[in-house]
Design a protein around this motif. Structure first.
Motif, short mmCIF file in Angstrom:
data_model
loop_
_atom_site.label_atom_id
_atom_site.label_comp_id
_atom_site.label_asym_id
_atom_site.label_seq_id
_atom_site.Cartn_x
_atom_site.Cartn_y
_atom_site.Cartn_z
N SER A 101 33.12 29.49 38.48
CA SER A 101 32.24 30.46 39.20
C SER A 101 32.69 30.09 40.90
N LYS A 102 32.84 28.89 41.11
CA LYS A 102 33.28 28.58 42.49
C LYS A 102 34.24 29.04 43.20
N TYR A 103 35.42 29.53 42.26
CA TYR A 103 36.74 29.71 42.95
C TYR A 103 37.00 31.30 42.83
N SER A 104 37.97 31.98 43.64
CA SER A 104 38.29 33.06 43.52
C SER A 104 39.15 33.15 42.01
N ASP A 105 39.47 34.30 41.36
CA ASP A 105 40.22 34.30 40.19
C ASP A 105 41.69 33.97 40.61
N PRO A 106 42.46 33.43 39.61
CA PRO A 106 43.84 33.13 40.14
C PRO A 106 44.51 34.29 40.58
N ASP A 107 45.36 34.18 41.66
CA ASP A 107 46.40 35.35 42.18
C ASP A 107 47.41 35.22 41.35
N TRP A 116 38.68 35.69 31.05
CA TRP A 116 37.67 36.65 32.18
C TRP A 116 38.54 36.65 33.38
N GLN A 117 38.94 35.55 33.84
CA GLN A 117 39.45 35.39 35.28
C GLN A 117 40.89 35.94 35.26
N LEU A 118 41.55 36.06 34.57
CA LEU A 118 42.97 36.71 34.62
C LEU A 118 43.04 38.22 34.56
N ALA A 119 41.84 38.93 34.71
CA ALA A 119 41.56 40.41 34.68
C ALA A 119 42.62 40.96 35.68
N TYR A 120 43.05 40.46 36.82
CA TYR A 120 43.85 41.17 37.84
C TYR A 120 44.74 39.95 38.50
N THR A 121 45.25 39.11 37.59
CA THR A 121 46.14 38.35 37.96
C THR A 121 47.44 38.62 37.73
N GLU A 122 48.51 38.23 38.56
CA GLU A 122 49.80 38.46 38.46
C GLU A 122 50.36 37.41 37.26
N LEU A 123 50.99 38.07 36.37
CA LEU A 123 51.41 37.25 35.10
C LEU A 123 52.92 36.88 35.32
N TYR A 124 53.36 35.45 35.57
CA TYR A 124 54.59 35.23 35.63
C TYR A 124 55.14 34.28 34.19
N PHE A 125 56.24 34.60 33.72
CA PHE A 125 56.57 33.63 32.57
C PHE A 125 57.88 33.34 32.71
N THR A 126 58.26 31.86 32.43
CA THR A 126 59.72 31.63 32.44
C THR A 126 60.06 30.74 31.05
N ASN A 127 61.26 30.76 30.85
CA ASN A 127 61.71 30.09 29.87
C ASN A 127 61.76 28.48 29.77
N THR A 128 61.66 28.06 31.24
CA THR A 128 61.99 26.76 31.69
C THR A 128 60.73 25.94 30.71
N GLY A 142 40.46 19.17 49.95
CA GLY A 142 41.86 19.59 50.06
C GLY A 142 42.03 20.34 48.79
N LEU A 143 43.18 20.35 48.28
CA LEU A 143 43.48 21.07 46.81
C LEU A 143 42.15 20.72 45.94
N GLN A 144 41.92 21.79 45.36
CA GLN A 144 41.01 21.86 44.24
C GLN A 144 41.73 21.81 42.99
N LEU A 145 41.67 20.70 42.35
CA LEU A 145 42.68 20.79 41.07
C LEU A 145 41.81 20.70 39.81
N ASN A 146 41.93 22.02 38.76
CA ASN A 146 41.09 21.89 37.75
C ASN A 146 42.05 21.72 36.54
N GLU A 150 27.96 42.22 35.42
CA GLU A 150 29.16 41.20 35.63
C GLU A 150 29.01 39.97 36.38
N ALA A 151 28.12 40.09 37.42
CA ALA A 151 28.29 39.15 38.60
C ALA A 151 27.41 37.81 37.63
N ASP A 152 26.46 38.19 37.03
CA ASP A 152 25.32 37.23 36.24
C ASP A 152 26.45 36.56 35.20
N ILE A 153 27.19 37.15 34.73
CA ILE A 153 28.16 36.30 33.67
C ILE A 153 29.26 35.45 34.42
N ALA A 154 29.86 36.14 35.34
CA ALA A 154 30.82 35.30 36.65
C ALA A 154 30.03 34.20 37.13
#
Ligand code: IPE
Ligand code: IPE
Ligand code: MG
Length: 241
Positions: A169-175, A192-204, A127-131, A159-163
């Motif tokens: 390494s088992k998961y896709s980069d965060p969306d 490394w993994q946030l290279a193309y992630t959408e970044l959302y910031f909240t004051n909460t 089910g959910l992979q919780l890291n 790049e693939a060797d480092i990744a």
């Protein structure tokens, strides 16, 4: 996988920030904020399971957090230990696969053992992979991958060797990346993994973050156009295929 109408979302990464300020606003000790923060995480995990999200990666303790007052650090370690012990059966019953990611050698042996047992119990859950990132830092992750390559005697690396040698390494980069607490920085998280992630910031502040706010972040994500270097026209053309 969550369908946010336009995008499929597989992996969400969160910096759970603002526990201390949440407590301060209530004239409570900082540790009360951490206790409340764990409850928030518990509810969010339940919600992520309901949504059938593939992976959730949360930052619980950074390499830099060892510099906090000794008392806060030891309280946090106690809280991690008791949360692991009280929550692991429920996580297992919900088919969650739990992994603690980071340099675990710095934890005391009983915490290391509890981590090992929790990971072993849930390792085959699909089910959910919780890291949970603990004593983790993005620079450390890249460094340990490079050290592994040196040890293997690899010369011609790409790049693939480092990744392949990073902790994730088992998961896709965060969306989608979410940071609560109002700061707009990465604080040495998944560099490394946030290279193309959408970044959302909240004051909460993290203890106040709930499923409604999570939905808000998901809706925001679905309004983004992920171009990965291409033009908007190319993306529209591709989505029509
Ligand atoms: C995040 O909340 C939890 C940890 C870093 C362990 P903080 O403790 O950083 O809360 P603020 O930023 O001081 O409010
Ligand atoms: C980042 O929060 C780490 C975690 C939430 C575990 P911090 O509160 O430590 O980040 P900075 O120091 O404000 O950047
Ligand atoms: Mg903070």
């Amino acid at each position: 996988m969550v369908n946010t109408s336009i995008h499929y979302l597989q992996h969400v990464a969160i910096i759970m920030d603002g526990n201390g300020r949440w407590a301060k606003k209530r004239n409570l000790p900082r540790v009360a904020g951490h206790t409340a923060g764990i409850k928030t995480l518990r509810k969010l995990i339940e919600y992520a399971v309901q949504l059938k999200l593939n992976a959730l990666t949360v930052f619980a303790f950074s390499t830099e957090n060892w510099q906090r007052p000794k008392q806060e650090v030891s309280k946090l370690m106690e809280l991690f230990m008791s949360a692991l012990q009280t929550e692991v059966d429920d996580l297992h019953a919900n088919n969650v696969c739990l992994r603690i990611v980071g340099d675990k050698q710095s934890f005391n042996s009983s915490l290391q053992n509890a981590i090992g047992e929790a990971e072993a119990l849930t390792i085959n859950n699909d089910g959910l992979q919780l890291n949970i990132a603990m004593n983790y830092s993005g620079r450390w992750d890249i460094l340990q991958a490079c050290r592994a390559l040196v040890k293997e005697g690899q010369q011609d690396i790409d790049e693939a060797d480092i990744a392949a040698r990073l902790c994730f390494s088992k998961y896709s980069d965060p969306d989608l990346f979410i940071r609560t607490g109002g700061e707009q920085r990465i604080s040495n998280y998944l560099l490394w993994q946030l290279a193309y992630t959408e970044l959302y910031f909240t004051n909460t502040l993290w203890p106040d973050f709930d499923s409604e706010q999570f939905n808000h972040a998901l809706n925001w994500f679905s309004s983004r156009e992920r171009r990965f270097g291409k033009t908007s026209e190319q993306i529209i053309e591709l989505s029509g295929d």
